[in-house]
Design a protein around this motif. Structure first.
Motif, PDB file in Angstrom:
ATOM      1  N   LYS A  45      34.251  54.432  41.943  1.00 46.36           N
ATOM      2  CA  LYS A  45      34.841  54.611  40.572  1.00 46.36           C
ATOM      3  C   LYS A  45      35.304  53.539  40.168  1.00 46.36           C
ATOM      4  O   LYS A  45      35.829  53.501  38.896  1.00 46.36           O
ATOM      5  N   GLY A  46      35.772  52.428  40.925  1.00 45.17           N
ATOM      6  CA  GLY A  46      36.196  51.226  40.586  1.00 45.17           C
ATOM      7  C   GLY A  46      37.806  51.404  41.022  1.00 45.17           C
ATOM      8  O   GLY A  46      38.673  50.338  40.353  1.00 45.17           O
ATOM      9  N   LYS A  47      38.427  52.311  41.598  1.00 42.93           N
ATOM     10  CA  LYS A  47      39.853  52.340  41.756  1.00 42.93           C
ATOM     11  C   LYS A  47      39.990  51.474  43.075  1.00 42.93           C
ATOM     12  O   LYS A  47      39.531  51.617  44.018  1.00 42.93           O
ATOM     13  N   VAL A  48      40.915  50.365  42.843  1.00 45.16           N
ATOM     14  CA  VAL A  48      41.411  49.525  43.914  1.00 45.16           C
ATOM     15  C   VAL A  48      42.293  50.429  44.724  1.00 45.16           C
ATOM     16  O   VAL A  48      43.251  50.827  44.378  1.00 45.16           O
ATOM     17  N   VAL A  49      41.696  50.353  46.410  1.00 46.86           N
ATOM     18  CA  VAL A  49      42.491  51.118  47.158  1.00 46.86           C
ATOM     19  C   VAL A  49      43.276  50.057  48.053  1.00 46.86           C
ATOM     20  O   VAL A  49      44.067  50.713  49.007  1.00 46.86           O
ATOM     21  N   ARG A  50      42.865  48.901  48.351  1.00 50.80           N
ATOM     22  CA  ARG A  50      43.391  47.924  49.358  1.00 50.80           C
ATOM     23  C   ARG A  50      43.179  46.742  48.833  1.00 50.80           C
ATOM     24  O   ARG A  50      41.914  46.352  48.374  1.00 50.80           O
ATOM     25  N   VAL A  51      44.100  45.851  49.170  1.00 47.16           N
ATOM     26  CA  VAL A  51      43.757  44.336  48.919  1.00 47.16           C
ATOM     27  C   VAL A  51      44.334  43.742  50.194  1.00 47.16           C
ATOM     28  O   VAL A  51      45.442  44.027  50.885  1.00 47.16           O
ATOM     29  N   SER A  52      43.687  42.764  50.756  1.00 46.44           N
ATOM     30  CA  SER A  52      43.932  41.987  51.816  1.00 46.44           C
ATOM     31  C   SER A  52      43.974  40.490  51.720  1.00 46.44           C
ATOM     32  O   SER A  52      42.806  39.810  51.170  1.00 46.44           O
ATOM     33  N   ILE A  53      44.974  39.882  52.127  1.00 49.29           N
ATOM     34  CA  ILE A  53      45.115  38.376  51.791  1.00 49.29           C
ATOM     35  C   ILE A  53      45.184  37.783  53.222  1.00 49.29           C
ATOM     36  O   ILE A  53      46.395  38.132  53.801  1.00 49.29           O
ATOM     37  N   ASP A  54      44.618  36.825  53.562  1.00 44.37           N
ATOM     38  CA  ASP A  54      44.793  36.030  54.801  1.00 44.37           C
ATOM     39  C   ASP A  54      45.949  35.161  54.583  1.00 44.37           C
ATOM     40  O   ASP A  54      46.396  34.534  53.579  1.00 44.37           O
ATOM     41  N   PRO A  55      46.814  35.269  55.588  1.00 41.01           N
ATOM     42  CA  PRO A  55      48.080  34.534  55.719  1.00 41.01           C
ATOM     43  C   PRO A  55      48.120  33.123  55.344  1.00 41.01           C
ATOM     44  O   PRO A  55      49.199  32.695  54.804  1.00 41.01           O
ATOM     45  N   SER A  56      47.158  32.648  55.709  1.00 38.31           N
ATOM     46  CA  SER A  56      46.711  30.981  55.305  1.00 38.31           C
ATOM     47  C   SER A  56      46.816  30.461  53.851  1.00 38.31           C
ATOM     48  O   SER A  56      47.199  29.721  53.498  1.00 38.31           O
ATOM     49  N   LEU A  57      46.642  31.685  53.165  1.00 36.39           N
ATOM     50  CA  LEU A  57      46.708  31.455  51.537  1.00 36.39           C
ATOM     51  C   LEU A  57      48.032  31.549  50.840  1.00 36.39           C
ATOM     52  O   LEU A  57      48.338  31.556  49.703  1.00 36.39           O
ATOM     53  N   ASP A  96      51.038  30.415  49.974  1.00 38.49           N
ATOM     54  CA  ASP A  96      51.820  29.287  50.116  1.00 38.49           C
ATOM     55  C   ASP A  96      52.210  28.979  48.646  1.00 38.49           C
ATOM     56  O   ASP A  96      51.223  29.246  47.702  1.00 38.49           O
ATOM     57  N   PRO A  97      53.566  29.173  48.227  1.00 41.56           N
ATOM     58  CA  PRO A  97      53.990  28.910  47.082  1.00 41.56           C
ATOM     59  C   PRO A  97      53.167  27.955  46.175  1.00 41.56           C
ATOM     60  O   PRO A  97      53.298  28.249  45.027  1.00 41.56           O
ATOM     61  N   ALA A  98      53.070  27.053  46.605  1.00 43.16           N
ATOM     62  CA  ALA A  98      52.471  25.743  45.981  1.00 43.16           C
ATOM     63  C   ALA A  98      50.741  25.989  45.362  1.00 43.16           C
ATOM     64  O   ALA A  98      50.378  25.757  44.622  1.00 43.16           O
ATOM     65  N   GLU A  99      50.369  27.009  46.229  1.00 43.06           N
ATOM     66  CA  GLU A  99      48.963  27.406  45.845  1.00 43.06           C
ATOM     67  C   GLU A  99      49.107  28.802  45.201  1.00 43.06           C
ATOM     68  O   GLU A  99      47.796  29.365  45.097  1.00 43.06           O
ATOM     69  N   LYS A 100      49.876  29.161  44.550  1.00 45.61           N
ATOM     70  CA  LYS A 100      50.036  30.581  43.771  1.00 45.61           C
ATOM     71  C   LYS A 100      48.898  30.551  42.712  1.00 45.61           C
ATOM     72  O   LYS A 100      48.278  31.898  42.509  1.00 45.61           O
ATOM     73  N   ASP A 101      48.530  29.737  42.075  1.00 40.22           N
ATOM     74  CA  ASP A 101      47.563  29.675  41.183  1.00 40.22           C
ATOM     75  C   ASP A 101      46.203  30.102  41.725  1.00 40.22           C
ATOM     76  O   ASP A 101      45.386  31.102  41.195  1.00 40.22           O
ATOM     77  N   VAL A 102      45.892  29.561  42.671  1.00 44.27           N
ATOM     78  CA  VAL A 102      44.501  29.588  43.294  1.00 44.27           C
ATOM     79  C   VAL A 102      44.475  31.071  44.097  1.00 44.27           C
ATOM     80  O   VAL A 102      43.422  31.651  44.086  1.00 44.27           O
ATOM     81  N   LEU A 103      45.559  31.532  44.676  1.00 45.74           N
ATOM     82  CA  LEU A 103      45.647  32.794  45.282  1.00 45.74           C
ATOM     83  C   LEU A 103      45.297  33.806  44.155  1.00 45.74           C
ATOM     84  O   LEU A 103      44.504  34.815  44.441  1.00 45.74           O
ATOM     85  N   GLU A 104      46.264  33.727  42.992  1.00 54.17           N
ATOM     86  CA  GLU A 104      45.972  34.616  41.878  1.00 54.17           C
ATOM     87  C   GLU A 104      44.471  34.761  41.311  1.00 54.17           C
ATOM     88  O   GLU A 104      43.512  35.738  41.297  1.00 54.17           O
ATOM     89  N   ASP A 105      43.770  33.471  41.306  1.00 51.48           N
ATOM     90  CA  ASP A 105      42.515  33.319  40.906  1.00 51.48           C
ATOM     91  C   ASP A 105      41.456  34.054  42.135  1.00 51.48           C
ATOM     92  O   ASP A 105      40.540  34.731  41.531  1.00 51.48           O
ATOM     93  N   LEU A 106      41.904  33.978  43.277  1.00 52.02           N
ATOM     94  CA  LEU A 106      40.855  34.477  44.363  1.00 52.02           C
ATOM     95  C   LEU A 106      41.012  35.917  44.235  1.00 52.02           C
ATOM     96  O   LEU A 106      40.090  36.852  44.492  1.00 52.02           O
ATOM     97  N   VAL A 107      42.467  36.426  43.929  1.00 49.77           N
ATOM     98  CA  VAL A 107      42.484  38.070  43.873  1.00 49.77           C
ATOM     99  C   VAL A 107      41.723  38.566  42.584  1.00 49.77           C
ATOM    100  O   VAL A 107      41.047  39.632  43.024  1.00 49.77           O
ATOM    101  N   ALA A 108      41.802  37.785  41.559  1.00 50.80           N
ATOM    102  CA  ALA A 108      40.963  38.263  40.384  1.00 50.80           C
ATOM    103  C   ALA A 108      39.428  38.363  40.810  1.00 50.80           C
ATOM    104  O   ALA A 108      38.895  39.315  40.404  1.00 50.80           O
ATOM    105  N   ALA A 109      39.065  37.195  41.258  1.00 52.28           N
ATOM    106  CA  ALA A 109      37.654  37.178  41.666  1.00 52.28           C
ATOM    107  C   ALA A 109      37.270  38.370  42.732  1.00 52.28           C
ATOM    108  O   ALA A 109      36.171  38.728  42.411  1.00 52.28           O
ATOM    109  N   ALA A 110      37.926  38.575  43.804  1.00 51.32           N
ATOM    110  CA  ALA A 110      37.764  39.600  44.582  1.00 51.32           C
ATOM    111  C   ALA A 110      37.703  41.053  43.825  1.00 51.32           C
ATOM    112  O   ALA A 110      37.032  41.812  44.175  1.00 51.32           O
ATOM    113  N   ILE A 111      38.718  41.229  43.226  1.00 45.93           N
ATOM    114  CA  ILE A 111      38.764  42.620  42.218  1.00 45.93           C
ATOM    115  C   ILE A 111      37.355  42.605  41.377  1.00 45.93           C
ATOM    116  O   ILE A 111      36.644  43.712  41.423  1.00 45.93           O
TER     117      ILE A 111
END
Length: 106
Positions: free
Chosen positions: A45-57, A59-74
């Motif tokens: 039904k589209g309800k997000v139940v879990r988000v998993s982020i690899d620890p290698s990501l 990094d405060p300097a890569e915040k924008d990349v991480l946000e883009d990857l989370v949006a893409a995964a959603i």
């Protein structure tokens, strides 16, 4: 078919549709991005139940990349959820004489 048979068929269809809708809450799909470094699990039904982020990501300097990857995964999980939902609802409407392109529920 007489009117009583049509009404009974409609009631059966309504019950099957309700069952299928409830089942969609129990089906989970997983969307990914960044070669699997970010994963999002959602119901059909589209309800997000879990988000998993690899620890290698993380990094405060890569915040924008991480946000883009989370949006893409959603978005990936939502697309997969839509496919699953259509498959499940298709099982219910299989054999019905619906016009081409008509989706259930209305």
């Amino acid at each position: 078919m007489n009117i009583q048979e049509i009404m009974k068929a409609a009631q059966n269809m309504q019950a099957k549709m309700a069952e299928a809708q409830a089942k969609l809450d129990t089906i989970e799909v997983e969307g990914q991005s960044g070669a699997g470094l970010v994963k999002v699990t959602a119901t059909a039904k589209g309800k997000v139940v879990r988000v998993s982020i690899d620890p290698s990501l993380i990094d405060p300097a890569e915040k924008d990349v991480l946000e883009d990857l989370v949006a893409a995964a959603i978005n990936d999980s939502r697309a997969k959820a839509e496919v699953k939902a259509q498959e499940e609802m298709g099982k219910v409407t299989q054999g019905l004489p619906l016009p081409p392109g008509m989706k259930m529920p209305f």
